[in-house]
Design a protein around this motif. Sequence first.
Motif, PDB file in Angstrom:
ATOM      1  N   ALA A 142     -70.317  12.500  64.732  1.00 48.64           N
ATOM      2  CA  ALA A 142     -69.015  12.005  65.190  1.00 48.64           C
ATOM      3  C   ALA A 142     -68.444  12.934  66.256  1.00 48.64           C
ATOM      4  O   ALA A 142     -67.885  12.478  67.259  1.00 48.64           O
ATOM      5  N   ARG A 143     -68.603  14.237  66.056  1.00 49.39           N
ATOM      6  CA  ARG A 143     -68.075  15.199  67.037  1.00 49.39           C
ATOM      7  C   ARG A 143     -68.783  15.085  68.384  1.00 49.39           C
ATOM      8  O   ARG A 143     -68.147  15.130  69.439  1.00 49.39           O
ATOM      9  N   ASP A 144     -70.110  14.920  68.364  1.00 54.92           N
ATOM     10  CA  ASP A 144     -70.850  14.769  69.619  1.00 54.92           C
ATOM     11  C   ASP A 144     -70.506  13.449  70.305  1.00 54.92           C
ATOM     12  O   ASP A 144     -70.397  13.384  71.534  1.00 54.92           O
ATOM     13  N   LEU A 145     -70.330  12.408  69.508  1.00 57.73           N
ATOM     14  CA  LEU A 145     -69.935  11.117  70.068  1.00 57.73           C
ATOM     15  C   LEU A 145     -68.552  11.229  70.718  1.00 57.73           C
ATOM     16  O   LEU A 145     -68.335  10.742  71.826  1.00 57.73           O
ATOM     17  N   HIS A 146     -67.647  11.916  70.032  1.00 53.99           N
ATOM     18  CA  HIS A 146     -66.302  12.143  70.577  1.00 53.99           C
ATOM     19  C   HIS A 146     -66.376  12.937  71.883  1.00 53.99           C
ATOM     20  O   HIS A 146     -65.695  12.605  72.865  1.00 53.99           O
ATOM     21  N   ALA A 147     -67.207  13.964  71.914  1.00 54.25           N
ATOM     22  CA  ALA A 147     -67.346  14.777  73.134  1.00 54.25           C
ATOM     23  C   ALA A 147     -67.880  13.930  74.289  1.00 54.25           C
ATOM     24  O   ALA A 147     -67.408  14.058  75.432  1.00 54.25           O
ATOM     25  N   THR A 148     -68.830  13.055  74.006  1.00 60.50           N
ATOM     26  CA  THR A 148     -69.372  12.162  75.043  1.00 60.50           C
ATOM     27  C   THR A 148     -68.289  11.220  75.556  1.00 60.50           C
ATOM     28  O   THR A 148     -68.168  10.989  76.766  1.00 60.50           O
ATOM     29  N   LEU A 149     -67.506  10.690  74.640  1.00 70.72           N
ATOM     30  CA  LEU A 149     -66.419   9.789  75.027  1.00 70.72           C
ATOM     31  C   LEU A 149     -65.403  10.488  75.927  1.00 70.72           C
ATOM     32  O   LEU A 149     -65.034   9.966  76.979  1.00 70.72           O
ATOM     33  N   THR A 150     -64.960  11.668  75.508  1.00 69.78           N
ATOM     34  CA  THR A 150     -63.938  12.369  76.293  1.00 69.78           C
ATOM     35  C   THR A 150     -64.496  12.860  77.626  1.00 69.78           C
ATOM     36  O   THR A 150     -63.788  12.838  78.628  1.00 69.78           O
ATOM     37  N   ALA A 151     -65.768  13.251  77.643  1.00 72.34           N
ATOM     38  CA  ALA A 151     -66.388  13.663  78.908  1.00 72.34           C
ATOM     39  C   ALA A 151     -66.451  12.498  79.886  1.00 72.34           C
ATOM     40  O   ALA A 151     -66.381  12.690  81.105  1.00 72.34           O
ATOM     41  N   GLY A 152     -66.542  11.291  79.349  1.00 68.71           N
ATOM     42  CA  GLY A 152     -66.577  10.095  80.187  1.00 68.71           C
ATOM     43  C   GLY A 152     -65.198   9.584  80.557  1.00 68.71           C
ATOM     44  O   GLY A 152     -65.070   8.537  81.190  1.00 68.71           O
ATOM     45  N   GLY A 153     -64.167  10.304  80.123  1.00 66.43           N
ATOM     46  CA  GLY A 153     -62.805   9.934  80.492  1.00 66.43           C
ATOM     47  C   GLY A 153     -62.073   9.067  79.486  1.00 66.43           C
ATOM     48  O   GLY A 153     -60.918   8.681  79.720  1.00 66.43           O
ATOM     49  N   THR A 196     -59.905   8.123  76.269  1.00 61.99           N
ATOM     50  CA  THR A 196     -58.896   8.800  75.449  1.00 61.99           C
ATOM     51  C   THR A 196     -58.991   8.229  74.034  1.00 61.99           C
ATOM     52  O   THR A 196     -58.309   7.272  73.685  1.00 61.99           O
ATOM     53  N   VAL A 197     -59.883   8.819  73.269  1.00 67.74           N
ATOM     54  CA  VAL A 197     -60.135   8.399  71.896  1.00 67.74           C
ATOM     55  C   VAL A 197     -60.049   9.632  71.018  1.00 67.74           C
ATOM     56  O   VAL A 197     -60.689  10.648  71.287  1.00 67.74           O
ATOM     57  N   GLY A 198     -59.259   9.547  69.969  1.00 69.79           N
ATOM     58  CA  GLY A 198     -59.122  10.671  69.049  1.00 69.79           C
ATOM     59  C   GLY A 198     -60.327  10.799  68.136  1.00 69.79           C
ATOM     60  O   GLY A 198     -61.006   9.813  67.838  1.00 69.79           O
ATOM     61  N   LEU A 199     -60.582  12.012  67.683  1.00 72.30           N
ATOM     62  CA  LEU A 199     -61.702  12.259  66.778  1.00 72.30           C
ATOM     63  C   LEU A 199     -61.530  11.455  65.483  1.00 72.30           C
ATOM     64  O   LEU A 199     -62.498  10.921  64.939  1.00 72.30           O
ATOM     65  N   THR A 200     -60.306  11.324  64.997  1.00 76.23           N
ATOM     66  CA  THR A 200     -60.052  10.541  63.781  1.00 76.23           C
ATOM     67  C   THR A 200     -60.468   9.090  63.980  1.00 76.23           C
ATOM     68  O   THR A 200     -61.057   8.476  63.085  1.00 76.23           O
ATOM     69  N   THR A 201     -60.201   8.538  65.149  1.00 72.87           N
ATOM     70  CA  THR A 201     -60.603   7.158  65.448  1.00 72.87           C
ATOM     71  C   THR A 201     -62.122   7.029  65.444  1.00 72.87           C
ATOM     72  O   THR A 201     -62.668   6.037  64.949  1.00 72.87           O
ATOM     73  N   VAL A 202     -62.809   8.025  65.978  1.00 72.53           N
ATOM     74  CA  VAL A 202     -64.280   8.007  65.979  1.00 72.53           C
ATOM     75  C   VAL A 202     -64.781   7.991  64.534  1.00 72.53           C
ATOM     76  O   VAL A 202     -65.626   7.165  64.167  1.00 72.53           O
ATOM     77  N   TYR A 203     -64.253   8.894  63.680  1.00 74.78           N
ATOM     78  CA  TYR A 203     -64.676   8.929  62.280  1.00 74.78           C
ATOM     79  C   TYR A 203     -64.396   7.607  61.577  1.00 74.78           C
ATOM     80  O   TYR A 203     -65.246   7.080  60.849  1.00 74.78           O
ATOM     81  N   ARG A 204     -63.205   7.074  61.761  1.00 76.02           N
ATOM     82  CA  ARG A 204     -62.842   5.812  61.093  1.00 76.02           C
ATOM     83  C   ARG A 204     -63.735   4.661  61.550  1.00 76.02           C
ATOM     84  O   ARG A 204     -64.152   3.831  60.753  1.00 76.02           O
TER      85      ARG A 204
END
Length: 147
Positions: free
Chosen positions: A35-46, A48-56
């Motif tokens: 989830a953390r790596d997915l979140h990092a990929t999302l934010t690197a791509g611009g 705006t998604v919270g880590l909690t949203t990724v986990y949920r």
Amino acid sequence: MDGVSTGERVSTWRSTRQRAAVLRTLLDCRDFVSARDLHATLTAGGATVGLTTVYRTLRMLERDGHVDVVREQTGERLYRPRPADGHRHYLVCRSCSFSLAVEAEAVERWTNDVATATGFAEIEHTVELSGVCDRCQSQSDRQAPHP
């Protein structure tokens, strides 16, 4: 309400821009991802998604059978989209996280036999196989000191 389909099962969930971004990014991943790596990929791509949203979102996809999940040595859960033909078992490299689907028909037959013998229904099982892939073994051999 929109339907999410990553195979035969279709789940109804409230689609949001953030959930759609998580799903798109997950579908682009070749191997299991945390989830953390997915979140990092999302934010690197611009995005705006919270880590909690990724986990949920990942928990929802897991609950509805849209992702396969394995655990890393640290206990962290790793996710990948479930293939259209269903649940798989994987051999995962402990060094680089490379994963390979493996034939596990014997496990599935055994699970069905246990259900029949015990009268249980909706049996779930977890089989986790890990090792060190050829590439990581080769790198380790090159780095090891020679006598």
